[in-house]
Design an enzyme around this catalytic site. Structure first.
Site: not given
Ligand SMILES: [Zn+2]
Lengths: 446, 519
Positions: A220-222
């Site tokens: 998700i952070c990517t």
């Protein structure tokens, strides 16, 4: 073309000589099969195929169309087919029982009507519903079941049901009359596999879950912070774009529909904008569709190979006129024609067919949350939302008891009094029926 | 324009280029049997250009028991005509026609009939006609696929003098990142990475490509007198050195570097299939008549001779990085690939002008350069060679390894065809001959085995009795399976993508095993 043939398959009078090819196989014994061939006076096998045996085909898609055709031309006359889907344009490159005019209609119904019209004497009965809508008594009537599904969940469900239908006697032996073989096929591009599952006798579908690679997922952070490839931008549009109230949408974001071209166009344009903002190339409409719908390439030839292998096994199980596949054949057509046939072994502690308990090695210092994370990522179990119980206590529960147990997550096994050789029961919505995985905890010796 | 909506699921495999090749192809099927129509079905659906069915038979009762492209209304009509009609219904973009002549007569009287097809599929063709047709097509560079279903057994053979593959599309392609041998700009980019001035977030987002290039250079100069790590011990030492540069074991970029480390420490090498093409006599013998493929191969040879590497494909995998660094790195590779392509292009153009040839389309040049690691060539043995100069060692070693090998079925099927040629019927075709055909077939098999110089006792009698039991029956399931395999190979041959079978395939429907043989 003719009108469909008589509805009562048993009454159909065949053209003389129609089945000579099959008759050579079932009227003649041979060194590679152990069976009693048919004679004029005792055509038991032929009667079985044509009148006694009822076969169920699950799925009327790429494999399903092939399966129905193959069964009809193997002489079977009583066939049911279940599929809840409707026909899409992109099915037409392989699902050969459908034409452009059929788009939007029920797959099961169109497929059944086509077979009944083309293959005189064969009666296919369609059901446009979910397999879960039918009860045990419905499934009990079949001689065998062939699944041509793309959903792992549906395959786990039917596998679980068929294993449970087997009655085991006092000595622990399964009663042969209660065993309904399951033949399962699957394809992806130039690859596929066919397998025979004899419930309680061979390994089952659940035993081989780790043969299916987990879906590609992106962190998700990517997606949120460091997008690099076009797929990240499409995922961003799907996850954040849909939720973003500042982005105008020509539709209700709660009702986003993969099959609606207007929705897909919005998704594509949002992903493209995101990509342009980050200098990323390669967001196309086709790729957007592929990512959003998790499209798997599919072609007629691979479906033909796998479905034919499945029906060849079905025919041999029903006629006993040859050896059989024991129990898994892999096919790969990317480099030459590669196949690998092997026996998939029953898995220790299989939640569905196993009698054993699966042992799990860990340390007493492990926290419940880490343990939960580990088993969730373990491809053997394919869990979604596991709940854990041990020694009659709830360790961690989903749903109503979540509040009461969430505080356990940060505790270690030691603190929770989970000792060596204790059993943990794992339940999960993805496990078929009310089954649980029984896991025995073993602590590593230092 | 192709129908992108309808063909979406296949375009994701072979692309618009492969599809265009399919749509241009005209395929001939000899005999509209179950095996034949099942093969064509899987070619009409994805949209070949046209097909022609050659079949002199009338539809009989037994056709209705195994052929899906016929029904009771077809009884007594031309089989070629009827199956073409029903196959055409599958796809309105495909043209289909029929020829109601007996293929055996056609081959002996008017073999030029076959010269305009792009590919021919032959089923149930008597051996003599098959050999004549195979020789003719081989001479004319037209691929021939021979496919038969016989009881529980399936047979496929591909015959074509030379098949060129530009995109072999391996399942797990090795990437070409030039970490071992960076070009100047990549080296400069990695030199500029200054880890000491980075915060934790930045430190864990430097692409592993740059890290590996940077620390390989550092390690070489500091620890190994400028030499690359060669021995296992040196490689392990470098690995330790590399890991020591990370802050902690959670840095994904370093973990990705460690994961591929030993692969990237291999000196770059031209794959053996490509090497063979570069050294092929055709590469050094370019003239006006040479195929584009060989002109491109000749240019590739010049490129490799000069640069010691293949042109850079220019794509990089997704890897842990911040967006800007990733995009910059991507551009670096892209620019280098373009420079390599330009150089390759110049070499192609000079060969073209030296040999007075038509120029090669720039798309083809680009595709070849980008896929130069994946090009391949297959030269199939002719059917005549297989029969007259048999590959004894392959057969011998197969049986020695496993006396139940599927090669047994290849041998008995050869005997079955010979039997048909001699007796004008298949062994076991009628019930009364089942027992008396055993010694007849056995002696024919003995003759074939002695021609191959293999002991006549090597094939167990069970194989003879089993094949006679089948009596030339065609089971729909086996027909459909062989149709699936055959059509898949046709698609590979027409699109020049993926790697087709070389050259014989036996499917054993008794225990569901299959074996390819190079015969
Ligand atoms: Zn199991």
């Amino acid at each position: 073309m003719e009108t469909p043939m008589a509805t009562d398959a048993g009454q159909y009078q065949d053209i003389q000589g129609r089945w000579t090819d099959i008759e050579k196989i079932i009227n003649r014994g041979g060194p590679m099969a152990d069976f009693v061939p048919d004679t004029k006076e005792t055509p038991n096998i032929k009667n079985g195929i044509q009148n006694d045996f009822k076969i169920l085909v699950i799925g009327a898609g790429g494999l399903g169309c092939e399966l129905l055709k193959n069964l009809a031309l193997s002489g079977f006359r009583n066939i049911d087919v279940i599929d809840m889907d409707t026909i899409d344009v992109s099915n037409l490159n392989r699902q050969f029982l459908f034409r452009r005019k059929d788009v939007g209609k029920s797959k099961a119904e169109v497929a059944a009507a086509f077979i009944n019209q083309r293959v005189a004497g064969c009666k296919v009965t369609p059901y446009k519903c979910k397999i879960q809508d039918k009860d045990e008594d419905y499934y009990r009537q079949f001689k065998l079941i062939i699944a041509g599904l793309d959903s792992i969940e549906a395959r786990r469900w039917i596998n679980g049901l068929l294993v449970n239908l087997v009655v085991v006697d006092n000595e622990g032996n399964p009663e042969p009359d209660t065993i309904i073989p399951l033949i399962d096929g699957g394809t992806e591009g130039f690859k596929g596999q066919a397998r025979v599952i004899i419930p309680r006798m061979s390994s089952c579908f659940e035993c081989s879950l780790d043969a299916f690679p987990p879906q590609t997922t992106y962190a998700i952070c990517t997606i949120a912070n460091t997008p690099r490839v076009p797929e990240h931008c499409i995922q961003w549009a799907l996850i954040f774009g849909l939720e973003d109230k500042n982005l105008t949408k020509p539709f209700d974001p709660k009702k986003f529909d993969n099959d609606n071209p207007q929705h897909m166009t919005w998704l594509f344009e949002t992903a493209k904008k995101r990509a342009e903002d980050h200098n990323i190339n390669g967001v196309t409409y086709k790729l957007t569709q592929g990512v959003a719908k998790n499209i798997i390439p599919a072609i007629a030839s691979t479906n033909a190979i796998i479905a034919a292998s499945c029906c060849n096994e079905a025919f041999k199980i029903c006629t006993e006129s040859s050896g059989y596949l024991n129990n898994y054949m892999m096919y790969n057509g990317v480099n030459g024609v590669y196949t690998y046939t092997f026996e998939y072994e029953q898995k220790e502690g299989c939640a569905v067919c196993g009698t054993n308990i699966v042992t799990y090695e860990t340390e007493p210092t492990i926290t419940l949350s880490t343990f939960l994370e580990n088993i969730s990522q373990d491809p053997r179990f394919q869990l979604k939302k596991p709940s854990l119980r041990s020694n009659g206590r709830n360790l961690y529960m989903q749903g109503l008891l979540h509040e009461a147990t969430v505080k356990n997550l940060e505790k270690t096994f030691k603190e929770l009094n989970v000792s060596e050789a204790d059993e943990i029961n794992i339940t999960d919505p993805s496990l078929p029926g009310n089954l649980a995985i029984r896991m025995k905890i073993i602590y590593k010796k230092n | 324009m192709t129908d992108t909506e309808k063909y979406d699921r296949q375009l994701r495999l072979w692309g618009e280029d492969g599809q265009a090749k399919l749509e241009k192809s005209h395929i001939c099927l000899i005999n509209g049997t179950a095996t034949g129509t099942e093969t064509l079905k899987n070619l009409v659906l994805p949209g070949i250009g046209a097909f022609t069915v050659v079949d002199g038979n009338k539809v009989g009762a037994s056709d209705l028991g195994n052929n899906f492209f016929l029904d009771t209304t077809c009884l007594g009509h031309s089989r070629a005509l009827k199956v073409s009609e029903y196959l055409r219904e599958l796809n309105d973009r495909v043209k289909g026609s029929s020829c109601e002549e007996d293929p055996v007569a056609l081959i002996s009287d008017k073999i030029t009939f076959f010269k305009d097809f792009d590919l021919v599929i032959a089923n149930k063709l008597p051996e003599q006609s098959l050999i004549t047709l195979a020789a003719y097509l081989y001479e004319n560079n037209i691929p021939l696929l021979i496919v038969n279903s016989y009881g529980y057994i399936g047979y496929l053979r591909i015959v074509t003098p030379e098949h060129q593959i530009i995109e072999s599309k391996p399942d797990t392609p090795l990437d070409d990142l030039r970490i071992y041998n960076p070009w100047k700009e990549l080296e400069v980019e990695s030199d500029n990475v200054d880890l000491s001035n980075m915060n934790a977030q930045q430190h864990s987002h430097v692409p592993y490509i740059l890290l590996l290039v940077k620390f390989l250079k550092e390690w070489r100069n500091e620890k190994n007198n400028g030499k690359m790590p060669e021995t296992r011990a040196e490689k392990d030492e470098f690995k330790k050195f590399f890991i020591s540069k990370s802050h902690n074991s959670d840095e994904e970029n370093f973990n990705e570097g460690v994961k591929g480390l030993f692969k990237y420490l291999q000196p770059p090498r031209v794959p053996s299939e490509v090497e063979a093409i570069l050294n092929d006599p055709k590469t050094s013998n370019i003239n006006q008549q040479s195929d584009d493929f060989w002109v491109l191969a000749a240019a590739l040879k010049q490129f490799v001779d000069q640069h010691k590497v293949l042109p850079l494909p220019g794509n990089i995998p997704d890897l842990t990085s911040d967006t800007i660094t990733y995009v910059t790195l991507q551009k670096l590779y892209h620019d280098k690939a373009n420079a390599d392509l330009e150089d390759f292009n110049t070499k192609v153009e000079s060969i073209v002008s030296n040999t007075n040839r038509q120029p090669i389309p720039s798309d083809s040049i680009k595709k070849f350069a980008k896929n130069s690691r994946f090009i391949n060539i297959i030269r199939y043995r002719s059917l005549n060679d297989e029969y007259t100069i048999p590959n004894t060692s392959v057969i011998q070693s197969e049986i020695e390894m496993d006396n139940n090998s599927n090669v047994n079925f290849y041998l008995v099927l050869r005997a079955v065809e010979k039997f048909n040629q001699t007796h004008n019927r298949y062994p076991g075709a009628s019930d009364e001959d089942v027992d008396s055909d055993v010694p007849l077939l056995k002696s024919i098999l003995a003759t074939i085995l002695s021609e191959i110089s293999i002991s006549s006792t090597i094939v167990k009698d069970d194989y003879i009795t089993e094949i006679i039991r089948y009596g030339n029956s065609e089971l729909h399931n086996i027909a459909s399976l062989m149709g699936g395999i055959t059509s898949q190979e046709v698609i590979k041959l027409i699109t020049h993508q993926y790697v087709p079978l070389n050259n014989t395939f036996i499917f054993n429907g008794i225990n569901s095993t299959a074996t390819p043989f190079k015969l």
